[in-house]
Design an enzyme around this catalytic site. Structure first.
Site, PDB file in Angstrom:
ATOM      1  N   LEU A 423       0.823  -1.209   0.000  1.00 60.26           N
ATOM      2  CA  LEU A 423       0.000   0.000   0.000  1.00 60.26           C
ATOM      3  C   LEU A 423       0.857   1.258   0.000  1.00 60.26           C
ATOM      4  CD1 LEU A 423      -2.696  -1.055   2.639  1.00 60.26           C
ATOM      5  CD2 LEU A 423      -2.982  -0.941   0.167  1.00 60.26           C
ATOM      6  N   GLN A 425       5.227   2.822   1.173  1.00 57.04           N
ATOM      7  CA  GLN A 425       6.532   2.619   1.781  1.00 57.04           C
ATOM      8  C   GLN A 425       7.028   3.931   2.348  1.00 57.04           C
ATOM      9  OE1 GLN A 425       8.307   0.725  -1.825  1.00 57.04           O
ATOM     10  NE2 GLN A 425       8.973  -0.870  -0.428  1.00 57.04           N
ATOM     11  N   GLY A 427      10.048   5.713   5.550  1.00 62.27           N
ATOM     12  CA  GLY A 427      11.324   5.555   6.229  1.00 62.27           C
ATOM     13  C   GLY A 427      11.299   4.513   7.330  1.00 62.27           C
ATOM     14  N   GLY A 429       9.142   1.727   7.321  1.00 63.55           N
ATOM     15  CA  GLY A 429       8.738   0.390   6.918  1.00 63.55           C
ATOM     16  C   GLY A 429       7.829   0.407   5.707  1.00 63.55           C
ATOM     17  N   THR A 430       7.299  -0.790   5.392  1.00 62.84           N
ATOM     18  CA  THR A 430       6.419  -0.996   4.243  1.00 62.84           C
ATOM     19  C   THR A 430       5.067  -1.477   4.747  1.00 62.84           C
ATOM     20  OG1 THR A 430       8.328  -1.609   2.908  1.00 62.84           O
ATOM     21  CG2 THR A 430       6.161  -2.186   2.038  1.00 62.84           C
ATOM     22  N   LYS A 445       1.993  -3.373   8.745  1.00 56.51           N
ATOM     23  CA  LYS A 445       3.207  -2.568   8.606  1.00 56.51           C
ATOM     24  C   LYS A 445       4.419  -3.406   8.979  1.00 56.51           C
ATOM     25  CE  LYS A 445       5.370   1.683  10.349  1.00 56.51           C
ATOM     26  NZ  LYS A 445       5.199   2.835  11.259  1.00 56.51           N
ATOM     27  N   ASP A 542       4.853  14.228  13.485  1.00 56.65           N
ATOM     28  CA  ASP A 542       5.056  14.017  12.047  1.00 56.65           C
ATOM     29  C   ASP A 542       3.748  14.230  11.281  1.00 56.65           C
ATOM     30  OD1 ASP A 542       6.549  13.554   9.803  1.00 56.65           O
ATOM     31  OD2 ASP A 542       6.488  11.377   9.945  1.00 56.65           O
TER      32      ASP A 542
END
Length: 743
Positions: A423, A425, A427, A429-430, A445, A542
C-alpha cells in the site's frame, strides 16, 4: 500391509542387485570422449591419443599409426613402439633395439634411445644382457652429473653346460651373461671388449630387456643365440609425473584429493625425491586402494574388486566370503530358517524399519519445532519484546486493545508479503494490504529495524496507539514480535491519503471545499484530543498530508505514530534530536530541539495551506525563494494576492469570508513564535465555527432553492387553472386556457 512391506523389500533387493551390476562394470581407461585403444593396446590416461586426451605434456602423447593397416601406437618425441601401458604400475613397455658387434647382416653399434630430458627412465625391471663368447659387454652412462660403468663377461668354456632342467639353455655366464642396472637410468652406451684367450664366435650382441619377458622367451628356446634373429626386444620404462608436469599434476592432486576425501575407493598417491639416484628426480606414483583396481589418475577410475568371485580372499570353511566396497570379510554363514520364520523376520524388520523412520521423522519435527521456538524467542527479544513487557507491567499499554498475531497468520493474510499487496513505503517500513481468516481487511506494517533506537520507536507506537480511542485516529489491532522484523496490524483505510487527492490528478473524485473544511476540522479535533483529552498529552511529531488517511466515507484518520511521544501533564516540551519532514518542520523546534504542542500546530498549518491552495509543501517547480509553501503563502499575503494561490475549486465553491478565515487561521498556526500560535483546541473550535457558517450558508441556499421550486412547480399551475375556470365558468381544460397565458 504385509504384502506392501514385502514388495518394498523385494524392490530394495532389486536396487542392490542393480548397484552391484553397475559397480562390476569395467572402470574407465581414458578420459571421456577419448580413444582408449590403438589396435589391441590399451591407452590409459595420463597417456592419450589426440588433443585434450593426455596430460599437458606432449611426452605423454600417443601416435596411433594406421599406415600399415594394423594400428600401432608410438610414443611421441621418442618414436618408440608402445607394447603395453600400466597406469597403476606407472610403467610402459616399448621396443628396444639390439646392439650388434661383428655380426653379418646386422647394423653395428646401434644404441638404445636417449631419454634424458623426458619424463621416462629405464626401469630396474630390466636386465642388461650380452650374448656371445669370449668378450665383455659394458654399459656406460653420464647423465645428471653422474658417471656409471657396469658390464658382464661371457665365457666360451664348452665344458660348462648348465640347464634349467628342461634341456633349454639359460643365461648363466656361458655364451650369455647378465647384470642389473641402476635406478632412474635415462641414457647409456654399449661397448664390447674381446677376450683373445677364448674366442669362439665373432658375432656378439647386447641389449636391455624386460626381465620377465626374457625369462619366458629364453625358456622356450633350445639355444639362446636365436634371439639374434630379432632386431628389437621389449624394455620397461618408468614414467615420472613430476618431471615436467609439476604445476599441472600438482593441481590434479589438490582437486582430486578433495573429491576423493570421503570415498573409500580412492587412489593412494605418493611422491618422493631420490637425490641419491642416478636420475635424481622426484616421482609420483598413484595406485588404487586395496580391494579395487583401475586407473588411479582418473576420477572414478578405481572400482571395487569382488574378491569373493575372483578368489582373491583368505576365507576358509566354515567361513564364507562377503564382498563390500573396497574390501571383503569372512563370516560364519547364517543358520537355515524355515520360510515362515523368514517371512516373520522380514515383516518384523520392515516394521522395525518403519518405526525407525517414524521416530526419525518425529525427532526431525521436534528439532525443527525447538529451533522455531528458539528463533521466535530470539526475535521477540530482538524486536523489543522485553521493553513491551516492561510497558505492560507498568500499565502503560492497554492490553485489551492489542492482539498478538502469529507470523503464519500474517504471512497468509498478505500472501507472503507479496509486492502486489504493498500500500505504501516510508522511512520506517512498508505497509501491506491483508485479509485475516475472519474476513477482516487490515493493513500490515513491516518495520525496517536496524538498531535499538528504531526498536524503541516501534514499541513506542504500540504504547501510544493502545491509549488512543478517537474516531479520527487509525486503530491499532495488534502486533507480531516473533518475526525477523516486527509487524503492526492496523485497521484498513481504503481511500488513501489526502496527499493523493490534492497533488495527483483524479478526475473520478472531486475534492470539494466543504470536504476539505470537514477534513481539516476532523484532523484538528484528533490533534486536540491527543494534546489535551487523552490520559496524558501526546505529541504526534510528524503531521503531514501523507499521514492523513481517508476511510470509505472520506473521513480523516491520523496515522503513523512511530515518532510520537507522550509527556506528563506538567511537562511543556520534549528535548530530542530534530526529527520531521522538510516543509512541515517547525523552525522554532529546528533551532532549539525542543518540541512542544505548538510544533504540531505548525505542521497542521502547512496541511491547512495544502487544503486551501492544492500546492505541495515543497515544490521544485517554484522559484528557489518561494520553493517552500509557507514562504510562498507569506509572500502572497504581503503582496495582498492571496487568491492567486487559492485552489480553483475552493474559489469556485467557497465564500470569500470563509476562505479568508481559514487563511488567517493558517497564518496564525504558522507564526514563527510558538507562543503566539493558537492551541489545537482553539484551532479545532475555529474550524468548527467556520464549518457551521458554511453549512448554514449551504442550508440557506438549499432552502431558497426549495422555495423557488415550490413556487414554480406548484403555485404557477394552480394560478393558471383557477384563472381559466373563472373565465370559462365551468370545467375548462388547460388546453382551453392556454391562449390566456402570455407568450
Amino acid at each position: 500391509m504385509v504384502v506392501k512391506l514385502l514388495s518394498h523389500v523385494i524392490l530394495f533387493t532389486l536396487l542392490l542387485r542393480l548397484l552391484a551390476v553397475a559397480s562390476s562394470q569395467k572402470p574407465p581407461i581414458a578420459k571421456p570422449n577419448c580413444q582408449s585403444h590403438c589396435g589391441d593396446i590399451e591407452i590409459p590416461y595420463p597417456f592419450g591419443i589426440g588433443a585434450g586426451c593426455y596430460i599437458d605434456d606432449d611426452w605423454f602423447q600417443i601416435i596411433c599409426d594406421n599406415s600399415t593397416g594394423n594400428p600401432t601406437p608410438f610414443l611421441n618425441r621418442t618414436n618408440l613402439e608402445v607394447l603395453e601401458i600400466s597406469a597403476e604400475g606407472g610403467t610402459l613397455k616399448v621396443t628396444n633395439p639390439i646392439t650388434f658387434s661383428n655380426c653379418s647382416n646386422k647394423p653395428i653399434n646401434r644404441q638404445t634411445a636417449n631419454l634424458e630430458g623426458s619424463p621416462f627412465a629405464y626401469s630396474t625391471k630390466n636386465v642388461f644382457t650380452a650374448v656371445g663368447c669370449g668378450f665383455m659387454a659394458t654399459i656406460t652412462s653420464n647423465s645428471n652429473g653422474y658417471s656409471i660403468s657396469s658390464g658382464c663377461k661371457s665365457d666360451c668354456d664348452i665344458s660348462i653346460n648348465k640347464s634349467n632342467g628342461t634341456g633349454h639353455s639359460v643365461c648363466n655366464g656361458v655364451d650369455c651373461c647378465q647384470t642389473a642396472i641402476p635406478s632412474f637410468l635415462s641414457a647409456f652406451n654399449t661397448s664390447f671388449q674381446r677376450d683373445d684367450d677364448k674366442t669362439r664366435s665373432s658375432c656378439n650382441y647386447a641389449f636391455l630387456v624386460d626381465r620377465e619377458w626374457f625369462q619366458g622367451y629364453a625358456n622356450n628356446l633350445t639355444n639362446i643365440s636365436a634371439i639374434s634373429d630379432r632386431d628389437n626386444i621389449p624394455v620397461v620404462l618408468e614414467w615420472n609425473m613430476f618431471h615436467s608436469t609439476t604445476e599441472v599434476f600438482g593441481t590434479f592432486l589438490e582437486v582430486n584429493a578433495t573429491v576423493w576425501s570421503d570415498d573409500p575407493i580412492r587412489p593412494s598417491c605418493d611422491s618422493y625425491n631420490d637425490n641419491s639416484s642416478v636420475y635424481g628426480s622426484s616421482r609420483l606414483e598413484c595406485t588404487c586402494g586395496g580391494g579395487s583396481e583401475g586407473n588411479p589418475y582418473l576420477l572414478d577410475g578405481c572400482q571395487d574388486i569382488n574378491e569373493c568371485e575372483v578368489g582373491k580372499h583368505s576365507c576358509s570353511e566354515p567361513l564364507v566370503c562377503v564382498n563390500y566396497r573396497a574390501g571383503y570379510g569372512c563370516f560364519y554363514p547364517p543358520k537355515s530358517k524355515s520360510p515362515v520364520k523368514a517371512i516373520i523376520i522380514g515383516i518384523g524388520s520392515g516394521l522395525g524399519f518403519l518405526l525407525l523412520l517414524l521416530g526419525a521423522w518425529w525427532l526431525h519435527k521436534l528439532i525443527k519445532k525447538t529451533k522455531a521456538i528458539k528463533r521466535k524467542k530470539k526475535f521477540f527479544k530482538q524486536n523489543g519484546g522485553i521493553l513491551l513487557e516492561q510497558q505492560l507491567a507498568a500499565g502503560e499499554v492497554n492490553v485489551e486493545k492489542i492482539k498478538l498475531f502469529n507470523s503464519q497468520e500474517l504471512e497468509m493474510a498478505t500472501d507472503h508479503f507479496n509486492i502486489d499487496r504493498i500500500l505504501g513505503q516510508g522511512g520506517q517500513g512498508t505497509v501491506y494490504k491483508g485479509m485475516l481468516t475472519d474476513g477482516r481487511i487490515v493493513a500490515v506494517k513491516k518495520s525496517k529495524l536496524v538498531d535499538g533506537g528504531e526498536i524503541a520507536q516501534f514499541i513506542n507506537e504500540i504504547v501510544i496507539l493502545s491509549q488512543i480511542n478517537h474516531r479520527n485516529v487509525v486503530k491499532l489491532l495488534g502486533c507480531c514480535l516473533e518475526t525477523e522484523v516486527p509487524l503492526l496490524v492496523y485497521e484498513f483505510i481504503p481511500k488513501g491519503t489526502i496527499y493523493q487527492y490534492l497533488h495527483k490528478e483524479n478526475e473520478e473524485f472531486l475534492f470539494t471545499w466543504e470536504m476539505r473544511l470537514r477534513i481539516a476540522a476532523e484532523v484538528a479535533g484528533a490533534l486536540s484530543y491527543l494534546h489535551s483529552a487523552a490520559g496524558f498529552p501526546i505529541y504526534h511529531r510528524d503531521i503531514k498530508s501523507t499521514n492523513i488517511l481517508l476511510d470509505d466515507k472520506y473521513r480523516a484518520k491520523v496515522a503513523d505514530f512511530g515518532t510520537s511521544r507522550s509527556v506528563s501533564i506538567d511537562q511543556t516540551h520534549l528535548t530530542t534530536i530534530v526529527h520531521g519532514t522538510f516543509g512541515y518542520l517547525d523552525p522554532e523546534y529546528f533551532q532549539s530541539s525542543q518540541f512542544t504542542d505548538k510544533s504540531d500546530v505548525y505542521s497542521f498549518g502547512v496541511v491547512l495551506l495544502e487544503l486551501l491552495t492544492g500546492e505541495k509543501s515543497v515544490s521544485l517547480t517554484r522559484s528557489p525563494e518561494i520553493r517552500g509553501l509557507v514562504t510562498y503563502f507569506n509572500f502572497t499575503m504581503e503582496e495582498n494576492r492571496l487568491f492567486d494561490i487559492i485552489d480553483a475549486r475552493v474559489k469556485e465553491e467557497g465564500v470569500t469570508e470563509d476562505i479568508l478565515s481559514v487563511a488567517n487561521l493558517a497564518n496564525r498556526c504558522l507564526d514563527m513564535s510558538g507562543k503566539r500560535r493558537p492551541t489545537m483546541k482553539e484551532v479545532a473550535m475555529e474550524l468548527e465555527r467556520i464549518q457551521k457558517s458554511v453549512n448554514a450558508s449551504n442550508n440557506l441556499q438549499q432552502n431558497y432553492d426549495e422555495v423557488e421550486y415550490v413556487r414554480n412547480e406548484v403555485t404557477g399551475p394552480w394560478d393558471v387553472t383557477s384563472t381559466g375556470s373563472c373565465l370559462a365558468g365551468g370545467t375548462t381544460t388547460s388546453k382551453d386556457s392556454l391562449p390566456l397565458l402570455p407568450y
